[in-house]
Design a protein around this motif. Structure first.
Motif, PDB file in Angstrom:
ATOM      1  N   ILE A 162      21.402  -1.073 -35.590  1.00 12.98           N
ATOM      2  CA  ILE A 162      20.454  -1.975 -36.329  1.00 12.98           C
ATOM      3  C   ILE A 162      19.352  -2.333 -35.524  1.00 12.98           C
ATOM      4  O   ILE A 162      17.915  -2.226 -36.027  1.00 12.98           O
ATOM      5  CB  ILE A 162      21.210  -3.283 -36.891  1.00 12.98           C
ATOM      6  N   LYS A 163      19.737  -2.561 -34.114  1.00  9.96           N
ATOM      7  CA  LYS A 163      18.296  -3.127 -33.207  1.00  9.96           C
ATOM      8  C   LYS A 163      17.550  -1.911 -33.006  1.00  9.96           C
ATOM      9  O   LYS A 163      16.274  -1.932 -32.978  1.00  9.96           O
ATOM     10  CB  LYS A 163      19.052  -3.459 -31.919  1.00  9.96           C
ATOM     11  N   LEU A 164      18.276  -0.560 -32.691  1.00 10.25           N
ATOM     12  CA  LEU A 164      17.313   0.686 -32.570  1.00 10.25           C
ATOM     13  C   LEU A 164      16.582   0.728 -33.874  1.00 10.25           C
ATOM     14  O   LEU A 164      15.335   1.208 -33.567  1.00 10.25           O
ATOM     15  CB  LEU A 164      18.233   1.551 -32.187  1.00 10.25           C
ATOM     16  N   GLN A 165      17.177   0.697 -34.861  1.00 10.01           N
ATOM     17  CA  GLN A 165      16.121   0.749 -36.125  1.00 10.01           C
ATOM     18  C   GLN A 165      15.076  -0.065 -36.299  1.00 10.01           C
ATOM     19  O   GLN A 165      14.165   0.280 -36.704  1.00 10.01           O
ATOM     20  CB  GLN A 165      17.217   0.691 -37.326  1.00 10.01           C
ATOM     21  N   ALA A 166      15.316  -1.179 -36.077  1.00 13.98           N
ATOM     22  CA  ALA A 166      14.111  -2.184 -36.035  1.00 13.98           C
ATOM     23  C   ALA A 166      13.210  -1.971 -34.905  1.00 13.98           C
ATOM     24  O   ALA A 166      11.902  -1.938 -35.215  1.00 13.98           O
ATOM     25  CB  ALA A 166      14.833  -3.686 -35.574  1.00 13.98           C
ATOM     26  N   GLN A 167      13.520  -1.225 -33.704  1.00 15.84           N
ATOM     27  CA  GLN A 167      12.503  -0.885 -32.849  1.00 15.84           C
ATOM     28  C   GLN A 167      11.585   0.152 -33.190  1.00 15.84           C
ATOM     29  O   GLN A 167      10.413   0.131 -32.935  1.00 15.84           O
ATOM     30  CB  GLN A 167      13.040  -0.662 -31.430  1.00 15.84           C
ATOM     31  N   LEU A 168      12.261   1.127 -34.009  1.00 18.92           N
ATOM     32  CA  LEU A 168      11.586   2.199 -34.413  1.00 18.92           C
ATOM     33  C   LEU A 168      10.859   2.111 -35.347  1.00 18.92           C
ATOM     34  O   LEU A 168       9.597   2.485 -35.557  1.00 18.92           O
ATOM     35  CB  LEU A 168      12.524   3.388 -34.860  1.00 18.92           C
ATOM     36  N   ARG A 169      11.163   0.891 -36.391  1.00 18.90           N
ATOM     37  CA  ARG A 169      10.093   0.419 -37.199  1.00 18.90           C
ATOM     38  C   ARG A 169       8.983  -0.165 -36.961  1.00 18.90           C
ATOM     39  O   ARG A 169       7.909  -0.136 -37.341  1.00 18.90           O
ATOM     40  CB  ARG A 169      10.805  -0.379 -38.407  1.00 18.90           C
ATOM     41  N   SER A 175      10.752   3.382 -26.998  1.00 20.74           N
ATOM     42  CA  SER A 175      11.390   3.269 -25.477  1.00 20.74           C
ATOM     43  C   SER A 175      12.624   3.601 -25.375  1.00 20.74           C
ATOM     44  O   SER A 175      13.244   3.964 -24.196  1.00 20.74           O
ATOM     45  CB  SER A 175      10.897   2.034 -25.021  1.00 20.74           C
ATOM     46  N   GLN A 176      13.551   3.233 -26.169  1.00 21.75           N
ATOM     47  CA  GLN A 176      15.057   3.117 -26.240  1.00 21.75           C
ATOM     48  C   GLN A 176      15.710   4.571 -26.728  1.00 21.75           C
ATOM     49  O   GLN A 176      16.815   4.728 -26.446  1.00 21.75           O
ATOM     50  CB  GLN A 176      15.548   1.962 -27.112  1.00 21.75           C
ATOM     51  N   ILE A 177      14.913   5.561 -27.360  1.00 20.43           N
ATOM     52  CA  ILE A 177      15.351   6.469 -27.944  1.00 20.43           C
ATOM     53  C   ILE A 177      16.065   7.512 -26.842  1.00 20.43           C
ATOM     54  O   ILE A 177      17.140   8.084 -26.983  1.00 20.43           O
ATOM     55  CB  ILE A 177      14.373   7.493 -28.850  1.00 20.43           C
ATOM     56  N   GLN A 178      15.086   7.694 -25.736  1.00 24.60           N
ATOM     57  CA  GLN A 178      15.688   8.362 -24.766  1.00 24.60           C
ATOM     58  C   GLN A 178      17.081   8.118 -24.100  1.00 24.60           C
ATOM     59  O   GLN A 178      18.093   9.006 -24.057  1.00 24.60           O
ATOM     60  CB  GLN A 178      14.652   8.552 -23.517  1.00 24.60           C
ATOM     61  N   ASN A 179      17.059   6.794 -23.847  1.00 27.06           N
ATOM     62  CA  ASN A 179      18.531   6.269 -23.488  1.00 27.06           C
ATOM     63  C   ASN A 179      19.712   6.437 -24.371  1.00 27.06           C
ATOM     64  O   ASN A 179      20.958   6.604 -24.003  1.00 27.06           O
ATOM     65  CB  ASN A 179      18.268   4.759 -22.992  1.00 27.06           C
ATOM     66  N   GLN A 180      19.441   6.339 -25.599  1.00 27.49           N
ATOM     67  CA  GLN A 180      20.602   6.484 -26.671  1.00 27.49           C
ATOM     68  C   GLN A 180      20.609   7.608 -27.412  1.00 27.49           C
ATOM     69  O   GLN A 180      21.221   7.728 -28.595  1.00 27.49           O
ATOM     70  CB  GLN A 180      20.400   5.232 -27.385  1.00 27.49           C
ATOM     71  N   GLU A 223      22.055  10.672 -26.783  1.00 23.42           N
ATOM     72  CA  GLU A 223      23.248  11.323 -27.061  1.00 23.42           C
ATOM     73  C   GLU A 223      24.186  10.514 -27.933  1.00 23.42           C
ATOM     74  O   GLU A 223      25.010  11.149 -28.764  1.00 23.42           O
ATOM     75  CB  GLU A 223      24.167  11.137 -25.514  1.00 23.42           C
ATOM     76  N   GLN A 224      24.289   9.301 -28.151  1.00 22.63           N
ATOM     77  CA  GLN A 224      24.812   8.393 -28.997  1.00 22.63           C
ATOM     78  C   GLN A 224      24.414   8.722 -30.525  1.00 22.63           C
ATOM     79  O   GLN A 224      25.280   9.023 -31.336  1.00 22.63           O
ATOM     80  CB  GLN A 224      24.995   7.089 -28.849  1.00 22.63           C
ATOM     81  N   LEU A 225      23.062   8.981 -30.455  1.00 22.96           N
ATOM     82  CA  LEU A 225      22.725   9.208 -31.809  1.00 22.96           C
ATOM     83  C   LEU A 225      22.807  10.726 -32.445  1.00 22.96           C
ATOM     84  O   LEU A 225      23.203  10.875 -33.337  1.00 22.96           O
ATOM     85  CB  LEU A 225      20.936   9.251 -31.985  1.00 22.96           C
ATOM     86  N   LYS A 226      23.014  11.656 -31.454  1.00 24.72           N
ATOM     87  CA  LYS A 226      23.475  12.935 -31.782  1.00 24.72           C
ATOM     88  C   LYS A 226      25.108  12.938 -32.479  1.00 24.72           C
ATOM     89  O   LYS A 226      25.336  13.553 -33.293  1.00 24.72           O
ATOM     90  CB  LYS A 226      23.692  13.785 -30.573  1.00 24.72           C
ATOM     91  N   GLN A 227      25.695  12.083 -31.557  1.00 21.00           N
ATOM     92  CA  GLN A 227      27.125  12.021 -32.032  1.00 21.00           C
ATOM     93  C   GLN A 227      27.206  11.265 -33.399  1.00 21.00           C
ATOM     94  O   GLN A 227      27.908  11.804 -34.389  1.00 21.00           O
ATOM     95  CB  GLN A 227      27.936  11.042 -31.057  1.00 21.00           C
ATOM     96  N   TRP A 228      26.243  10.414 -33.856  1.00 17.86           N
ATOM     97  CA  TRP A 228      26.057   9.727 -35.123  1.00 17.86           C
ATOM     98  C   TRP A 228      25.827  10.584 -36.191  1.00 17.86           C
ATOM     99  O   TRP A 228      26.142  10.720 -37.316  1.00 17.86           O
ATOM    100  CB  TRP A 228      25.627   8.438 -35.109  1.00 17.86           C
TER     101      TRP A 228
END
Length: 467
Positions: A98-105, A110-115, A117-122
């Protein structure tokens, strides 16, 4: 230690009780004095425990239960810990996404690169692809396994669609085969009224739930709705029959059980409850036939009990005795012993009758009816003083029992204690006015030389009861 408890066996009454018999097959009185131990329980003396042994046995059982309690508490805590662990992972992942979604909106990448791998899994998870070889996949797999095992354990308790009422869950093989055949036919030709069929099942489910809550009239209303939609629902006829039975509408209940049999639901509970209704309608021969059919499917001592009761009510005492003995060969229950005592009373075997009632009393000391029956058996054996003790015991448990008051009065008459007998009959008449109570009172008044009062009562009986 003196426990102040005395034996009630005829030949050695007033001997101190030293313990109890724990042999489940034994039909002798469970409380034992020394004579009982050496004579009546000689074949299984190892099962006869003295009070100190009973105390030790209870202590051992308590220790076992304490250990079991601790074990169950540990298991329960492990389950709670696992739930907390699963919930923590789920909440953490949800909050992070939810936090990452809000940042993208907000156009913050800035946090896409760090996360990533987890997003690929989801993404793999949302596409229903295998995710077992990564951290998220492992976590989700563990949660699913835990939930599956938990659901399997609790399924019998949680599934509201389960239409089973013990012992109603046993459906005959022929019925099951027919249902499977119907399912195969439906797969070839899908029904057009699926919603109606689902509605019928929902009505049936609601009826079962109401039946379990002893709400028989409302259960009947739902069942009738289900049968309007589908008149071939076997279980619906079964629940309807049982509901009508509890509402004492026995003829209608028999019709429902016949519908069960027409639809090949030939299980022991249908025959057993049909027999019960037929007995209530005094169709004893038909009732016995149905109890026999129930016993062919499953041997149950309660089936033997009901069959013996039907035989007793149809005055077939020798056969009734044979059948109740079969029940007692399987299990010793006070109601079995009570019926056997009643049968022996009709057969004029007062000594064995007394022993049956004493054995029943050993299983339930606080039963007014058993104490009453012991008193009647002792009266028949002309042991009047002993008889009075048991009538007093019955009245101590149930002070407003007119039958016990009347029987006590009869015993007092046999002892020529007329004034006390009169008091008993008058007390019985305060609860209910029966011709026999009035007759006993009149006879007592006659013994007391109060003939005019006695004649008035006899005239009253003639006018009111035609006797």
């Amino acid at each position: 230690m003196d426990y102040g408890y005395l034996c009630t066996i005829v030949d050695h009454s007033n001997e101190p009780i030293i313990g109890y018999c724990f042999n489940q097959e034994c039909d002798k009185p469970k409380q034992i004095c020394f004579d009982c131990f050496s004579k009546q329980h000689s074949r299984h003396q190892n099962d006869c425990l003295r009070f100190n042994q009973i105390i030790q046995m209870i202590s051992d059982c308590t220790l076992i239960l304490q250990n079991l309690e601790q074990s169950e508490q540990i298991k329960m805590q492990n389950i709670i810990d696992q739930f907390k662990k699963n919930l923590k992972f789920i909440s953490s992942e949800k909050d992070r996404l939810i936090k990452l979604q809000a940042q993208l909106r907000n156009q913050d990448c800035s946090q896409i690169q760090n996360q990533l791998e987890q997003l690929k899994q989801w993404r793999s998870f949302t596409l229903n692809k295998s995710v077992k070889n990564n951290n998220i996949g492992i976590q989700l797999d563990e949660i699913k396994k835990f939930e599956k095992s938990f659901d399997q354990f609790f399924q019998p308790y949680l599934n509201s669609q389960t239409i089973s009422i013990k012992p109603l869950e046993q459906i005959s093989q022929s019925s099951m085969e027919r249902q499977n055949s119907n399912k195969t036919q439906e797969q070839r030709n899908p029904p057009q009224n699926v919603n109606q069929e689902q509605l019928a099942l929902e009505c049936l489910t609601s009826a079962v739930d109401l039946f379990k809550q002893n709400n028989f009239q409302d259960a009947l209303n739902f069942i009738n709705q289900a049968l309007k939609i589908n008149s071939d629902l076997e279980q619906a006829y079964l629940i309807k029959g049982l509901s009508l039975l509890h509402l004492e509408q026995y003829e209608e209940a028999v019709d429902c059980f016949n519908d069960c049999l027409r639809l090949d639901l030939k299980i022991e509970t249908v025959y057993y409850h049909k027999g019960f209704c037929l007995s209530a309608l005094e169709h004893f021969d038909e009732a016995i036939q149905n109890y026999d059919k129930a016993l062919e499917i499953r041997v149950d001592p309660d089936f033997y009990l009901k069959k013996a009761q039907a035989l007793y009510q149809s005055l077939k005492y020798d056969k009734a005795l044979e059948i109740i003995n079969k029940a007692l060969d399987i299990n010793t229950k006070q109601q079995y012993l009570q019926l056997k005592g009643a049968i022996l009373h009709k057969l004029g075997n007062s000594a064995q009758e007394l022993n049956c009632y004493l054995a029943a009393l050993g299983l339930d000391q606080n039963s007014s009816s058993i104490n009453h029956n012991v008193g009647v058996a002792l009266h028949t054996l002309k042991r009047y003083e002993e008889s009075l003790k048991y009538f007093d015991a019955a009245l101590a448990i149930e002070p407003n029992s007119p039958d016990s008051l009347n029987q006590k009065g009869i015993t007092l008459l046999s002892l020529d204690r007329y004034q006390q007998a009169l008091e008993c009959f008058e007390s019985a008449l305060q609860y209910v006015e029966k011709p026999e109570y009035l007759t006993n009172k009149a006879k007592t008044l006659n013994f007391l030389k109060r003939q005019n009062e006695a004649l008035q009562i006899f005239e009253y009986i003639r006018q009111k009861f035609g006797e």
